[in-house]
Design a protein around this motif. Structure first.
Motif, short mmCIF file in Angstrom:
data_model
loop_
_atom_site.label_atom_id
_atom_site.label_comp_id
_atom_site.label_asym_id
_atom_site.label_seq_id
_atom_site.Cartn_x
_atom_site.Cartn_y
_atom_site.Cartn_z
N ASN A 101 -4.92 -6.49 -5.30
CA ASN A 101 -5.64 -7.16 -4.21
C ASN A 101 -4.97 -8.44 -3.74
O ASN A 101 -5.38 -9.03 -2.74
N ILE A 112 -5.18 4.90 -3.31
CA ILE A 112 -4.53 5.12 -2.01
C ILE A 112 -3.33 6.06 -2.06
O ILE A 112 -2.31 5.82 -1.44
N HIS A 154 -4.27 -6.15 9.25
CA HIS A 154 -5.62 -6.68 9.04
C HIS A 154 -5.71 -8.12 9.54
O HIS A 154 -6.68 -8.49 10.22
N VAL A 182 -11.12 -7.75 0.14
CA VAL A 182 -10.28 -8.89 -0.26
C VAL A 182 -10.72 -10.14 0.47
O VAL A 182 -10.81 -11.23 -0.11
N GLU A 191 -9.02 -4.29 2.50
CA GLU A 191 -8.67 -5.62 2.99
C GLU A 191 -9.93 -6.44 3.28
O GLU A 191 -9.95 -7.65 3.08
N TYR A 201 0.82 -1.21 0.00
CA TYR A 201 0.00 0.00 0.00
C TYR A 201 0.86 1.27 0.00
O TYR A 201 0.49 2.27 -0.60
N HIS A 227 -2.13 -8.57 -2.51
CA HIS A 227 -1.05 -8.18 -1.61
C HIS A 227 -0.85 -9.15 -0.46
O HIS A 227 0.27 -9.50 -0.11
N ARG A 228 -1.94 -9.59 0.14
CA ARG A 228 -1.77 -10.43 1.33
C ARG A 228 -1.14 -11.78 0.99
O ARG A 228 -0.45 -12.36 1.81
N TRP A 229 -1.32 -12.27 -0.22
CA TRP A 229 -0.69 -13.54 -0.60
C TRP A 229 0.81 -13.35 -0.74
O TRP A 229 1.58 -14.23 -0.37
N ILE A 277 -7.87 1.52 3.57
CA ILE A 277 -7.10 0.27 3.42
C ILE A 277 -7.77 -0.87 4.19
O ILE A 277 -7.93 -1.97 3.64
N HIS A 333 0.13 -3.38 6.02
CA HIS A 333 -1.31 -3.20 6.27
C HIS A 333 -2.06 -4.53 6.27
O HIS A 333 -3.03 -4.70 7.00
N SER A 334 -1.61 -5.47 5.42
CA SER A 334 -2.27 -6.78 5.40
C SER A 334 -2.01 -7.53 6.70
O SER A 334 -2.88 -8.25 7.19
N ILE A 351 -6.10 -4.57 -10.76
CA ILE A 351 -6.95 -5.27 -9.82
C ILE A 351 -6.14 -6.34 -9.07
O ILE A 351 -6.50 -6.76 -7.97
#
Lengths: 265, 262
Positions: free
Chosen positions: A144, B204, A204, B231, B228, A106, A146-148, B224, A200-201, A141
């Motif tokens: 999205n 962002i 979360h 997601v 998430e 991010y 990112h967390r992986w 954000i 950020h992930s 897109i």
């Protein structure tokens, strides 16, 4: 061109002001610095990743090549060589993970959207594009995911930590030694962890996704802690970028014999 | 100690206008709105400016000062050199009505599109309960004074008028986040935030956070986290797999999306 003139801040209903921005401060400085530094890093990292040599100076392994899963030089592969048949540089096998992590980060998104895509170049400075769809379509897109990449980055951070442990050896792989390279790798891995955990992930995953903090006191504590780190995410992003390049440069110079490692004990 | 302040103020309406030069006597410790009021009182009685509380709490006097979206009442003259010319224009993302006054009805239309709080049934004793830590979480978002400076600076609508129907803007992502983090709310707004409110349009770049006079960390704490959460629901292959094989999706956590077929 005439169509472009009528959109955005120059639109028909907006206050009629010709200038794209009336800002008088040096708003262009920050995106310019980002452009130059990121650009330099990308060029350096690309060159180093494709070189396929001078990445190991016993006992140090460059972070660009760790874990070294291809046809690597002796002593560099601590996790075997499952991709021994890979014809190109071993860095290209694993770099997608840290690269993907940073590309979808991010903070980095903010930085490169501003500096490279000028979308927008700075706040309240009109962007040059006539159309905009944000991150709603391919390829953006994919941000999205990112967390992986974050999951993968956690594994990579563990591997780099293992490399630091291995760096407490001498060139003959005897334990209980330390050199300047060890210190550089240690500092680097600390910042890699700070960057990875302040993501950020991560914030979360550890607790941000909850709707009831009160039902999950441990995760709430973790979230509070990661939120503290997260406030400095941009700083860690920059410092870890420099530190990873510096460690690689140091090992490159060692491997080429340009410099000698400073051994402490 | 007073001094003469040089100002350039945009005067006009939708049929046209330009920046006009003024010199007005001001005192140390005053804010830009004070200078504009004195100008109005002494030289230009027909200058249109929207204002109310003069304390940074009503969100009325939003404008752009030297090109930066700011509240007129919270911008101190002492932040500028006394010889500097201060340029004041209306917000450039919204249709101008006259002089420094803009039509911000776009924001009220977006507010109406957002489903309101839908709480769970009351407890047996007729009360609703929340723990303090859950109450505190949303307090940052409640600081919003609806000055719409974040909406003004957001390039998604500022630079692209055609995005306005599809994009709610940072002020309303704040509201989406507040409601989605509310333990008593039952409406799953995640898909709505992504589709109808255009959360995916946001890239962002954090300008909303930069201009917020209340210091709300809009991007980090609202946008954000909402991205998430989207997601979680939409781009998480494990959740997708779980829903396909009939494993209950625990992520819903008391929320239901009325738009879902099941």
């Amino acid at each position: 061109m005439a169509t472009e003139e009528r959109t955005g801040v120059r639109g028909a209903t907006r206050a009629e002001i010709e200038a794209r921005t009336l800002r008088e401060d040096r708003w262009w400085l920050s995106p310019l610095v980002t452009f130059v530094v990121f650009g330099a890093f990308v060029i350096y990292a690309t060159v180093r990743a494709f070189m396929g040599r001078d990445y190991y100076a016993s006992p140090y392994l460059s972070p660009f090549y760790s874990p070294c899963l291809g046809d690597c030089v002796e002593g560099a592969s601590d996790f075997g060589q499952p991709f021994k048949a890979w014809p190109l540089s071993a860095a290209l096998i694993i770099l997608i993970f840290p690269l993907g992590f940073r590309m979808t980060c991010y903070y980095y998104r903010k930085a490169y959207y501003r500096a490279f895509w000028l979308s927008p170049p700075a706040c309240a400075v009109a962007e040059p594009h006539s159309a905009y769809s944000g991150e709603t379509r391919f390829p953006l897109i994919l941000q999205n995911l990112h967390r992986w990449f974050w999951y993968a980055a956690l594994v990579i951070a563990c591997v780099l930590t293992f490399d630091v442990v291995l760096a407490f050896r001498n060139a003959e792989h005897e334990w209980g030694h330390m050199g300047l390279g060890t210190v550089l790798m240690l500092v680097n891995v600390v910042y890699i962890w700070l960057y990875t955990l302040s993501c950020h992930s991560c914030r979360h995953a550890v607790g941000g996704r909850l709707r009831h903090f009160s039902k999950h006191p441990v995760r709430y504590r973790l979230w509070t802690w990661v939120s503290g780190l997260n406030a400095n995410h941009a700083r860690y992003a920059w410092i870890s970028l420099f530190s990873v390049a510096l460690v690689d440069l140091y090992i490159w110079l060692l491997a080429m014999g340009v410099i000698e490692d400073v051994r402490f004990f | 100690m007073g001094y003469d302040l040089k100002m350039r103020i945009w005067r006009g309406d939708q049929s046209g206008g330009d920046l006009q030069d003024y010199t007005v006597e001001v005192s140390e410790g005053e804010v830009v709105l004070d200078a504009i009021h004195r100008l109005q009182a002494t030289q230009s009685g027909d200058l249109a400016v929207r204002w109310n509380c003069k304390a940074g709490k009503c969100g009325s006097c939003s404008a752009e000062i030297n090109g930066r979206p700011r509240l007129l009442c919270m911008t101190r003259l002492s932040d500028f050199d006394q010889t500097e010319t201060i340029t004041v224009t209306p917000m450039r993302a919204f249709p101008v009505i006259r002089d420094l006054v803009t039509d911000v009805s776009f924001n009220y239309e977006k507010a109406r599109e957002l489903p309101s709080f839908q709480p769970q049934p009351r407890d047996a004793d007729g009360k609703r309960r929340m723990m303090q830590v859950d109450v505190e979480r949303g307090q940052e978002f409640r600081k919003c004074i609806e000055c719409f400076l974040c909406q003004d600076t957001c390039h998604v609508v500022r630079d692209h008028e055609d995005n306005k129907p599809a994009f709610a803007g940072p002020r309303f992502f704040l509201r989406y986040a507040e409601l989605d983090m509310h333990p008593l709310d039952t409406h799953d707004r995640r898909a709505l935030a992504q589709d109808a409110a255009g959360l995916g349009m946001c890239n962002i770049t954090k300008c909303c956070t930069e201009v917020c006079p209340e210091g709300i960390r809009i991007t980090d704490n609202a946008i954000i986290p909402m991205k998430e959460r989207v997601v979680d629901r939409k781009f998480d292959p494990l959740v997708w797999l779980g829903s396909k094989i009939g494993v209950r999706n625990r992520d819903n956590d008391g929320r239901t999306d009325p738009r879902d077929p099941d």
